[in-house]
Design an enzyme around this catalytic site. Structure first.
Site, PDB file in Angstrom:
ATOM      1  N   LYS A 186       0.833  -1.214   0.000  1.00  0.00           N
ATOM      2  CA  LYS A 186       0.000   0.000   0.000  1.00  0.00           C
ATOM      3  C   LYS A 186       0.868   1.263   0.000  1.00  0.00           C
ATOM      4  O   LYS A 186       0.659   2.164  -0.803  1.00  0.00           O
ATOM      5  CB  LYS A 186      -0.941   0.009   1.228  1.00  0.00           C
ATOM      6  CG  LYS A 186      -1.888  -1.195   1.280  1.00  0.00           C
ATOM      7  CD  LYS A 186      -2.857  -1.112   2.441  1.00  0.00           C
ATOM      8  CE  LYS A 186      -2.194  -1.137   3.803  1.00  0.00           C
ATOM      9  NZ  LYS A 186      -1.454  -2.397   4.101  1.00  0.00           N
ATOM     10  N   ARG A 193      -9.891   0.453   8.749  1.00  0.00           N
ATOM     11  CA  ARG A 193      -9.435  -0.916   9.001  1.00  0.00           C
ATOM     12  C   ARG A 193     -10.461  -1.705   9.798  1.00  0.00           C
ATOM     13  O   ARG A 193     -10.191  -2.857  10.134  1.00  0.00           O
ATOM     14  CB  ARG A 193      -8.126  -0.879   9.783  1.00  0.00           C
ATOM     15  CG  ARG A 193      -6.871  -1.082   8.929  1.00  0.00           C
ATOM     16  CD  ARG A 193      -5.671  -0.823   9.790  1.00  0.00           C
ATOM     17  NE  ARG A 193      -4.496  -1.528   9.385  1.00  0.00           N
ATOM     18  CZ  ARG A 193      -3.372  -0.923   8.968  1.00  0.00           C
ATOM     19  NH1 ARG A 193      -3.311   0.369   8.867  1.00  0.00           N
ATOM     20  NH2 ARG A 193      -2.312  -1.640   8.674  1.00  0.00           N
ATOM     21  N   ARG A 195      11.329  -5.647   5.136  1.00  0.00           N
ATOM     22  CA  ARG A 195      11.105  -4.201   4.942  1.00  0.00           C
ATOM     23  C   ARG A 195      12.085  -3.373   5.779  1.00  0.00           C
ATOM     24  O   ARG A 195      12.327  -3.673   6.944  1.00  0.00           O
ATOM     25  CB  ARG A 195       9.666  -3.841   5.331  1.00  0.00           C
ATOM     26  CG  ARG A 195       9.420  -2.340   5.365  1.00  0.00           C
ATOM     27  CD  ARG A 195       7.957  -1.977   5.349  1.00  0.00           C
ATOM     28  NE  ARG A 195       7.144  -2.668   6.324  1.00  0.00           N
ATOM     29  CZ  ARG A 195       5.810  -2.699   6.293  1.00  0.00           C
ATOM     30  NH1 ARG A 195       5.152  -2.080   5.344  1.00  0.00           N
ATOM     31  NH2 ARG A 195       5.136  -3.342   7.224  1.00  0.00           N
ATOM     32  N   ARG A 206      11.293  -1.816  11.039  1.00  0.00           N
ATOM     33  CA  ARG A 206      10.274  -1.321  11.969  1.00  0.00           C
ATOM     34  C   ARG A 206      10.126  -2.338  13.095  1.00  0.00           C
ATOM     35  O   ARG A 206      10.113  -3.537  12.841  1.00  0.00           O
ATOM     36  CB  ARG A 206       8.934  -1.212  11.229  1.00  0.00           C
ATOM     37  CG  ARG A 206       8.683   0.142  10.630  1.00  0.00           C
ATOM     38  CD  ARG A 206       7.500   0.128   9.679  1.00  0.00           C
ATOM     39  NE  ARG A 206       6.272  -0.423  10.222  1.00  0.00           N
ATOM     40  CZ  ARG A 206       5.125  -0.450   9.560  1.00  0.00           C
ATOM     41  NH1 ARG A 206       5.044   0.051   8.338  1.00  0.00           N
ATOM     42  NH2 ARG A 206       4.046  -0.973  10.097  1.00  0.00           N
ATOM     43  N   ARG A 208      -0.465  -8.993  13.624  1.00  0.00           N
ATOM     44  CA  ARG A 208      -1.015  -8.006  12.686  1.00  0.00           C
ATOM     45  C   ARG A 208      -1.836  -8.681  11.591  1.00  0.00           C
ATOM     46  O   ARG A 208      -2.864  -8.159  11.171  1.00  0.00           O
ATOM     47  CB  ARG A 208       0.124  -7.171  12.092  1.00  0.00           C
ATOM     48  CG  ARG A 208       0.696  -6.207  13.133  1.00  0.00           C
ATOM     49  CD  ARG A 208       2.019  -5.608  12.721  1.00  0.00           C
ATOM     50  NE  ARG A 208       1.920  -4.805  11.536  1.00  0.00           N
ATOM     51  CZ  ARG A 208       2.936  -4.569  10.700  1.00  0.00           C
ATOM     52  NH1 ARG A 208       4.121  -5.088  10.937  1.00  0.00           N
ATOM     53  NH2 ARG A 208       2.759  -3.812   9.662  1.00  0.00           N
TER      54      ARG A 208
HETATM   55  P1  ADP Z   1       2.157  -1.889   3.226  1.00  0.00           P
HETATM   56  O1  ADP Z   1       2.165  -0.380   3.198  1.00  0.00           O
HETATM   57  O2  ADP Z   1       0.962  -2.477   2.533  1.00  0.00           O
HETATM   58  O3  ADP Z   1       2.367  -2.473   4.604  1.00  0.00           O
HETATM   59  P2  ADP Z   1       4.749  -1.627   1.832  1.00  0.00           P
HETATM   60  O4  ADP Z   1       4.419  -0.754   0.664  1.00  0.00           O
HETATM   61  O5  ADP Z   1       5.489  -0.997   2.962  1.00  0.00           O
HETATM   62  O6  ADP Z   1       3.409  -2.392   2.359  1.00  0.00           O
HETATM   63  O7  ADP Z   1       5.563  -2.884   1.261  1.00  0.00           O
HETATM   64  C1  ADP Z   1       6.047  -3.891   2.150  1.00  0.00           C
HETATM   65  C2  ADP Z   1       7.454  -4.307   1.716  1.00  0.00           C
HETATM   66  O8  ADP Z   1       7.384  -4.981   0.467  1.00  0.00           O
HETATM   67  C3  ADP Z   1       8.421  -3.132   1.530  1.00  0.00           C
HETATM   68  O9  ADP Z   1       9.700  -3.545   1.967  1.00  0.00           O
HETATM   69  C4  ADP Z   1       8.416  -2.894   0.008  1.00  0.00           C
HETATM   70  O10 ADP Z   1       9.661  -2.381  -0.451  1.00  0.00           O
HETATM   71  C5  ADP Z   1       8.159  -4.302  -0.534  1.00  0.00           C
HETATM   72  N1  ADP Z   1       7.312  -4.299  -1.730  1.00  0.00           N
HETATM   73  C6  ADP Z   1       6.235  -3.513  -1.988  1.00  0.00           C
HETATM   74  N2  ADP Z   1       5.701  -3.824  -3.179  1.00  0.00           N
HETATM   75  C7  ADP Z   1       6.441  -4.858  -3.672  1.00  0.00           C
HETATM   76  C8  ADP Z   1       6.361  -5.650  -4.870  1.00  0.00           C
HETATM   77  N3  ADP Z   1       5.411  -5.442  -5.778  1.00  0.00           N
HETATM   78  N4  ADP Z   1       7.279  -6.630  -5.019  1.00  0.00           N
HETATM   79  C9  ADP Z   1       8.235  -6.860  -4.088  1.00  0.00           C
HETATM   80  N5  ADP Z   1       8.353  -6.149  -2.941  1.00  0.00           N
HETATM   81  C10 ADP Z   1       7.464  -5.169  -2.735  1.00  0.00           C
HETATM   82  P1  AMP Z   2       0.719   0.369   8.968  1.00  0.00           P
HETATM   83  O1  AMP Z   2       1.869   1.307   8.828  1.00  0.00           O
HETATM   84  O2  AMP Z   2      -0.438   0.729   8.085  1.00  0.00           O
HETATM   85  O3  AMP Z   2       1.130  -1.076   8.842  1.00  0.00           O
HETATM   86  O4  AMP Z   2       0.169   0.562  10.466  1.00  0.00           O
HETATM   87  C1  AMP Z   2       1.008   0.341  11.588  1.00  0.00           C
HETATM   88  C2  AMP Z   2       0.161   0.189  12.846  1.00  0.00           C
HETATM   89  O5  AMP Z   2      -0.576   1.406  13.105  1.00  0.00           O
HETATM   90  C3  AMP Z   2      -0.906  -0.905  12.815  1.00  0.00           C
HETATM   91  O6  AMP Z   2      -0.389  -2.196  13.111  1.00  0.00           O
HETATM   92  C4  AMP Z   2      -1.872  -0.408  13.899  1.00  0.00           C
HETATM   93  O7  AMP Z   2      -1.357  -0.646  15.206  1.00  0.00           O
HETATM   94  C5  AMP Z   2      -1.856   1.104  13.664  1.00  0.00           C
HETATM   95  N1  AMP Z   2      -2.895   1.511  12.706  1.00  0.00           N
HETATM   96  C6  AMP Z   2      -2.686   2.035  11.461  1.00  0.00           C
HETATM   97  N2  AMP Z   2      -3.866   2.314  10.869  1.00  0.00           N
HETATM   98  C7  AMP Z   2      -4.841   1.963  11.741  1.00  0.00           C
HETATM   99  C8  AMP Z   2      -6.268   1.993  11.705  1.00  0.00           C
HETATM  100  N3  AMP Z   2      -6.934   2.458  10.637  1.00  0.00           N
HETATM  101  N4  AMP Z   2      -6.941   1.546  12.787  1.00  0.00           N
HETATM  102  C9  AMP Z   2      -6.291   1.102  13.879  1.00  0.00           C
HETATM  103  N5  AMP Z   2      -4.950   1.024  13.978  1.00  0.00           N
HETATM  104  C10 AMP Z   2      -4.224   1.457  12.922  1.00  0.00           C
END
Ligand code: ADP
Ligand code: AMP
Length: 217
Positions: free
Chosen positions: A13, A88, A127, A160, A171
């Site tokens: 995302k 969410r 990540r 992270r 999660r």
């Molecule tokens: P989210 O925001 O949904 O938690 P991220 O955008 O942070 O996910 O992506 C999670 C991890 O996967 C990051 O380390 C990112 O660089 C990697 N990633 C994202 N999209 C792809 C893809 N299409 N192929 C491989 N790795 C990806």
């Molecule tokens: P993310 O960066 O989207 O993976 O979010 C990191 C953390 O923030 C999650 O694991 C939750 O603890 C909190 N969080 C983010 N968005 C929400 C939401 N819409 N509702 C509740 N908790 C959230």
């Protein structure tokens, strides 16, 4: 245009948000980023959110909903916004519907990034993020040019805390239990667009380009 990105942790995302923001010229609103910033700043919100974020649990709705709407009221959101990680829960989705309805607007697209669990775990546990600007990389799939240094700002890049394997399990459970029901919620409202998120970053971006070109007025 108001767009929401829906998908489990690690679906891509945040990665695709950067692409959509550049494509549509709308601001990116990430609740995860907002909580991480508040935690770093040790604000009242940060202190309240930290106990949940650290455990991999969702932050309670009453805390989360307030911060999102406060952000959406800002002037740069006048022509739309991209929500990443919100809503969410069904209660958050209902609150968003009510907020939009009051402003005579609606969500135009809910973009679901579909990715299988084994790939999610590989993505999350690899990540790495910049502690200064929040740019996201991956140890294997999207490494920084210099190990440990952010390409964008030169900041320190690290994992992270909530990306540790045991937190990831919690999660993903939270996602299945509380967020996955939103897929049906938005399908019933005919605004769900499902994208194959398993593909490379560029291929996912190309699917998004096609979606937004096809839906342009
Ligand atoms: P989210 O925001 O949904 O938690 P991220 O955008 O942070 O996910 O992506 C999670 C991890 O996967 C990051 O380390 C990112 O660089 C990697 N990633 C994202 N999209 C792809 C893809 N299409 N192929 C491989 N790795 C990806
Ligand atoms: P993310 O960066 O989207 O993976 O979010 C990191 C953390 O923030 C999650 O694991 C939750 O603890 C909190 N969080 C983010 N968005 C929400 C939401 N819409 N509702 C509740 N908790 C959230």
């Amino acid at each position: 245009m108001n767009v929401m990105l829906l998908g489990p942790p690690g679906a891509g995302k945040g990665t695709q948000a950067a692409h959509i923001v550049a494509l549509l010229g709308i601001p990116h609103i990430s609740t995860g980023d907002a909580f991480r910033l508040a935690i770093r700043e040790q604000s009242v919100l940060g202190v309240r959110a930290k106990e949940f974020v650290d455990q991999g649990l969702l932050v309670p709705d009453e805390i989360t909903i307030g911060i999102v709407f406060e952000r959406c009221e800002k002037e740069d959101c006048a022509h739309g916004f991209l929500l990443d990680g919100f809503p969410r829960t069904i209660a958050q989705a209902q609150a968003l519907d009510a907020w939009l309805h009051k402003r005579h607007t609606q969500l135009d697209h809910v973009v679901q990034l579909h990715v299988d669990t084994d790939i999610l775990i590989e993505r999350i546990t690899g990540r790495i993020v910049c502690a200064s600007c929040g740019a996201t990389y991956h140890r294997h799939f999207a490494p920084t040019r210099t190990a440990g240094v952010c390409d964008a700002c030169g900041g320190v890049v690290m994992s992270r805390a909530d990306d540790a394997k045991e937190k990831v399990v919690v999660r993903l459970q939270e996602y299945e239990e509380k967020t996955a029901p939103l897929i049906e919620y938005y399908r019933e409202r005919h605004i769900l667009r499902t994208i194959d998120g398993k593909r490379s970053k560029e291929e996912v971006a190309a699917q998004l380009d096609a979606l937004f070109v096809c839906s342009a007025p």
